[in-house]
Design a protein around this motif. Sequence first.
Motif, PDB file in Angstrom:
ATOM      1  N   LEU A 524      10.292 -10.466   6.281  1.00 34.85           N
ATOM      2  CA  LEU A 524       9.130 -10.794   5.430  1.00 34.85           C
ATOM      3  C   LEU A 524       7.858 -10.986   6.116  1.00 34.85           C
ATOM      4  O   LEU A 524       6.706 -10.425   5.579  1.00 34.85           O
ATOM      5  CB  LEU A 524       9.586 -12.247   4.755  1.00 34.85           C
ATOM      6  CG  LEU A 524      10.910 -12.055   3.925  1.00 34.85           C
ATOM      7  CD1 LEU A 524      11.261 -13.457   3.275  1.00 34.85           C
ATOM      8  CD2 LEU A 524      11.065 -10.886   2.979  1.00 34.85           C
ATOM      9  N   ARG A 525       7.820 -11.739   7.284  1.00 34.46           N
ATOM     10  CA  ARG A 525       6.459 -11.964   7.977  1.00 34.46           C
ATOM     11  C   ARG A 525       5.719 -10.815   8.053  1.00 34.46           C
ATOM     12  O   ARG A 525       4.493 -10.559   7.909  1.00 34.46           O
ATOM     13  CB  ARG A 525       6.631 -12.513   9.086  1.00 34.46           C
ATOM     14  CG  ARG A 525       5.437 -13.072   9.798  1.00 34.46           C
ATOM     15  CD  ARG A 525       5.621 -13.852  11.119  1.00 34.46           C
ATOM     16  NE  ARG A 525       6.706 -14.764  11.344  1.00 34.46           N
ATOM     17  CZ  ARG A 525       7.084 -15.446  12.519  1.00 34.46           C
ATOM     18  NH1 ARG A 525       6.451 -15.144  13.429  1.00 34.46           N
ATOM     19  NH2 ARG A 525       8.036 -16.434  12.284  1.00 34.46           N
ATOM     20  N   THR A 526       6.301  -9.713   8.566  1.00 30.67           N
ATOM     21  CA  THR A 526       5.568  -8.396   9.113  1.00 30.67           C
ATOM     22  C   THR A 526       5.080  -7.601   7.780  1.00 30.67           C
ATOM     23  O   THR A 526       3.904  -7.406   7.753  1.00 30.67           O
ATOM     24  CB  THR A 526       6.724  -7.562   9.857  1.00 30.67           C
ATOM     25  OG1 THR A 526       7.061  -8.236  10.937  1.00 30.67           O
ATOM     26  CG2 THR A 526       6.054  -6.458  10.056  1.00 30.67           C
ATOM     27  N   VAL A 527       5.950  -7.455   6.756  1.00 26.14           N
ATOM     28  CA  VAL A 527       5.739  -6.854   5.339  1.00 26.14           C
ATOM     29  C   VAL A 527       4.530  -7.512   4.710  1.00 26.14           C
ATOM     30  O   VAL A 527       3.539  -6.727   4.318  1.00 26.14           O
ATOM     31  CB  VAL A 527       6.907  -6.592   4.728  1.00 26.14           C
ATOM     32  CG1 VAL A 527       6.535  -5.995   3.483  1.00 26.14           C
ATOM     33  CG2 VAL A 527       7.977  -5.830   5.328  1.00 26.14           C
ATOM     34  N   GLN A 528       4.550  -8.638   4.536  1.00 28.10           N
ATOM     35  CA  GLN A 528       3.587  -9.514   3.674  1.00 28.10           C
ATOM     36  C   GLN A 528       2.411  -9.384   4.316  1.00 28.10           C
ATOM     37  O   GLN A 528       1.188  -9.478   3.421  1.00 28.10           O
ATOM     38  CB  GLN A 528       4.153 -10.912   3.891  1.00 28.10           C
ATOM     39  CG  GLN A 528       3.232 -11.720   2.726  1.00 28.10           C
ATOM     40  CD  GLN A 528       4.112 -13.053   2.377  1.00 28.10           C
ATOM     41  OE1 GLN A 528       4.921 -13.421   3.418  1.00 28.10           O
ATOM     42  NE2 GLN A 528       3.520 -13.898   1.459  1.00 28.10           N
ATOM     43  N   ARG A 529       2.027  -9.172   5.622  1.00 29.18           N
ATOM     44  CA  ARG A 529       0.759  -8.978   6.375  1.00 29.18           C
ATOM     45  C   ARG A 529       0.187  -7.659   6.212  1.00 29.18           C
ATOM     46  O   ARG A 529      -1.111  -7.612   6.895  1.00 29.18           O
ATOM     47  CB  ARG A 529       0.864  -9.599   7.662  1.00 29.18           C
ATOM     48  CG  ARG A 529       1.004 -10.971   7.622  1.00 29.18           C
ATOM     49  CD  ARG A 529       1.272 -11.706   9.210  1.00 29.18           C
ATOM     50  NE  ARG A 529       1.426 -12.916   9.319  1.00 29.18           N
ATOM     51  CZ  ARG A 529       1.667 -13.559  10.459  1.00 29.18           C
ATOM     52  NH1 ARG A 529       1.566 -12.894  11.784  1.00 29.18           N
ATOM     53  NH2 ARG A 529       2.030 -14.982  10.532  1.00 29.18           N
ATOM     54  N   ALA A 530       0.945  -6.682   5.689  1.00 25.30           N
ATOM     55  CA  ALA A 530       0.324  -5.409   5.714  1.00 25.30           C
ATOM     56  C   ALA A 530      -0.856  -5.337   4.486  1.00 25.30           C
ATOM     57  O   ALA A 530      -0.680  -6.076   3.451  1.00 25.30           O
ATOM     58  CB  ALA A 530       1.474  -4.358   5.334  1.00 25.30           C
ATOM     59  N   ASP A 531      -1.720  -4.391   4.600  1.00 24.43           N
ATOM     60  CA  ASP A 531      -2.559  -4.252   3.736  1.00 24.43           C
ATOM     61  C   ASP A 531      -1.990  -3.300   2.474  1.00 24.43           C
ATOM     62  O   ASP A 531      -2.636  -3.348   1.414  1.00 24.43           O
ATOM     63  CB  ASP A 531      -3.885  -3.346   4.010  1.00 24.43           C
ATOM     64  CG  ASP A 531      -4.301  -4.267   5.480  1.00 24.43           C
ATOM     65  OD1 ASP A 531      -4.740  -5.264   5.189  1.00 24.43           O
ATOM     66  OD2 ASP A 531      -4.825  -3.591   6.523  1.00 24.43           O
ATOM     67  N   HIS A 532      -1.053  -2.677   2.819  1.00 21.46           N
ATOM     68  CA  HIS A 532      -0.476  -1.576   1.974  1.00 21.46           C
ATOM     69  C   HIS A 532       0.883  -1.575   2.154  1.00 21.46           C
ATOM     70  O   HIS A 532       1.498  -1.406   3.185  1.00 21.46           O
ATOM     71  CB  HIS A 532      -1.160  -0.139   2.014  1.00 21.46           C
ATOM     72  CG  HIS A 532      -0.894   0.519   0.510  1.00 21.46           C
ATOM     73  ND1 HIS A 532      -1.424   0.701  -0.414  1.00 21.46           N
ATOM     74  CD2 HIS A 532      -0.052   1.571   0.649  1.00 21.46           C
ATOM     75  CE1 HIS A 532      -1.108   1.474  -1.226  1.00 21.46           C
ATOM     76  NE2 HIS A 532      -0.207   2.289  -0.688  1.00 21.46           N
ATOM     77  N   ILE A 533       1.831  -1.353   1.103  1.00 16.81           N
ATOM     78  CA  ILE A 533       3.159  -1.299   1.330  1.00 16.81           C
ATOM     79  C   ILE A 533       3.711  -0.077   0.529  1.00 16.81           C
ATOM     80  O   ILE A 533       3.353   0.386  -0.632  1.00 16.81           O
ATOM     81  CB  ILE A 533       4.024  -2.569   1.121  1.00 16.81           C
ATOM     82  CG1 ILE A 533       3.481  -3.590   1.566  1.00 16.81           C
ATOM     83  CG2 ILE A 533       5.524  -2.437   0.926  1.00 16.81           C
ATOM     84  CD1 ILE A 533       3.768  -5.031   1.174  1.00 16.81           C
ATOM     85  N   ALA A 534       4.590   0.849   1.217  1.00 14.20           N
ATOM     86  CA  ALA A 534       5.135   2.120   0.470  1.00 14.20           C
ATOM     87  C   ALA A 534       6.746   1.950   0.659  1.00 14.20           C
ATOM     88  O   ALA A 534       7.347   1.620   1.817  1.00 14.20           O
ATOM     89  CB  ALA A 534       4.788   3.275   1.458  1.00 14.20           C
ATOM     90  N   PHE A 535       7.186   1.853  -0.476  1.00 14.92           N
ATOM     91  CA  PHE A 535       8.741   1.844  -0.683  1.00 14.92           C
ATOM     92  C   PHE A 535       9.360   3.262  -0.599  1.00 14.92           C
ATOM     93  O   PHE A 535       9.181   4.161  -1.674  1.00 14.92           O
ATOM     94  CB  PHE A 535       9.261   1.117  -1.880  1.00 14.92           C
ATOM     95  CG  PHE A 535      10.725   0.683  -1.625  1.00 14.92           C
ATOM     96  CD1 PHE A 535      10.962  -0.490  -1.112  1.00 14.92           C
ATOM     97  CD2 PHE A 535      11.673   1.413  -2.024  1.00 14.92           C
ATOM     98  CE1 PHE A 535      12.294  -1.119  -1.284  1.00 14.92           C
ATOM     99  CE2 PHE A 535      13.007   1.151  -2.084  1.00 14.92           C
ATOM    100  CZ  PHE A 535      13.334  -0.110  -1.464  1.00 14.92           C
ATOM    101  N   LEU A 536       9.996   3.788   0.523  1.00 20.28           N
ATOM    102  CA  LEU A 536      10.717   4.940   0.583  1.00 20.28           C
ATOM    103  C   LEU A 536      12.158   4.879   0.354  1.00 20.28           C
ATOM    104  O   LEU A 536      12.834   3.961   0.898  1.00 20.28           O
ATOM    105  CB  LEU A 536      10.280   5.236   2.207  1.00 20.28           C
ATOM    106  CG  LEU A 536      10.561   6.840   2.442  1.00 20.28           C
ATOM    107  CD1 LEU A 536       9.629   7.651   1.839  1.00 20.28           C
ATOM    108  CD2 LEU A 536      10.479   6.953   4.084  1.00 20.28           C
TER     109      LEU A 536
END
Length: 567
Positions: A524-536
């Motif tokens: 969660l910590r890593t993903v939440q700090r991303a500017d953009h998220i792509a679900f593959l």
Amino acid sequence: MIRTLLRVLGQQYAGPMRRTIALMTATAVVEGLLYALLVPVLRALFGGSPADARPWLVAFGAGVAAYAVLRYFSDLSGMRVGTTMLRGMYHRLGDHLARLPIGWYDAARVGEVSVMAGRGLLQAMGVAAHLLAPFIAALITPLTIVAVMLAFDLRMGLAALAAAPVVALTGVWTARAMAATDAERHERDHQAGARVIEYLQAQPILRAGGRTAERFGLLDDALRQVQRASRRTTLAALPGAIGLTLTVQAMFTALLVLGTHLALGGGIGAAEVLTILVLAARCADPLLSLADIGGRLRGARAEIDRLDAVLRTEPLPQPAEPREPRGHGLEFDAVTFRHGDRTVLSGLSLSVPEGRRVAIVGPSGAGKSTLLQLVARFYDVDEGAVRVGGADVRAIGTETLMSRIAVVFQDVYLFAGTIEENIRLGRPDATDAEVRAAATAARLDEVVERLPGGRHADVGEGGALLSGGERQRVSIARALLKDAPIVLLDEVTSALDPINEAAVHQGIERLMAGRTVVMVAHRLRTVQRADHIAFLEGGHIVEQGSHDTLLHQGGRYTDFWTASARE
């Protein structure tokens, strides 16, 4: 085999090898010609004036001295070419392996290359250093002696020459009979070696399950197969060896009978018959050695053929006119990538602006790590393009591309050596102060302080003397020292304990600052700090956007987030 060996050696070593072969051939010819001097020596000794043998004996002694000098230099040349070739082949094989696609390295290939880099290269060197000289002598010296016999007495020479095709056919027949058994023996050896490694690696599990006896059975089966293959190899070689021996002995007997017949008929003298028999005996010795030399050469040839097959594997093509990236943004343009029969990515498009962080999330097997590998050009796409700074990665020189990318993998491999040496892999010319700064930024300094030797502590093969979290910190320090503008992170904290995870996260934050980042993550910590998220999923991007936007959509990312929050 010689042609294959020269092709494997490449242009740098093919020339010295050809000169060595020429020198060995000249040595073998001189050895054969020396025996021609026995004819006048024996004639004089068995004739009416033995003193006439003196000048011929002097000439024979001079010839022996010349042969000794040639033999010394030919053997020395063989050893030099062999040792130089071994060093050069290690470099050539290493350079070639570094340019092959990562997909080429499956589990079987890694083991095969390991054997090739050890036994295979040593056998290839042994051909030049130890086998070529006796092999050439076993072929050329008898032919030279037969030529001397033809010049001395046509009838005896023709009788000796008649054996040549029989010997050649016996050798060819033996080689063909051995080919199948040699291949089987190699396969059985490979399987037995794999079983031994498997048995050793599985000791904790086997002992915990109390199933060591079963595993011993599997290993014993593999060793029994090796024993059977070895027996078949011996039985296949036996007819050829016996056939060669019988052929040589029959040739000698035929010459003895022919010589006796000619001597009794007055067509040739006793001294001449004795000379012919001496020459025939000298033909027999090297011919009889062909069976042993041939077996050793077949083993070497098999290794050389495997080495040749690897070196002929096409590497990733390099651009004729490399392009320079303009900036550090990334773009996946309708990318399709297949691994074997499986389509891993299909028509995938994604843009990563310069200086932004993009997180790739999704289920296992969705192709997340493959995206990172395509950026680093571990593979080439089947369709579409991956661009760095607007330039297709296939059009960028390898050194230029890799200078712009720092990769931190989930499974970190460290080379045997010190912590500092492993950090310096990121930038070998870095100063001590820069190395210390990278270690501090990666939170590695607290690890260094408690290790005997500090930065000079040995990490062991593969980093075995460090924990997983400590290896990750070394990897991050290496990436920080490299100071590349693009960072690729592959599940770097998925298997860490909370303390190590917190330390590694601090290092990652320093590493990502101001850089273009693509990270594969599910924490969660890593993903939440991303500017953009792509679900593959299934090789496609099914959802993308910011964390808050995707949560409000209530789709696949929301399910992922909810499941992760429960962990």
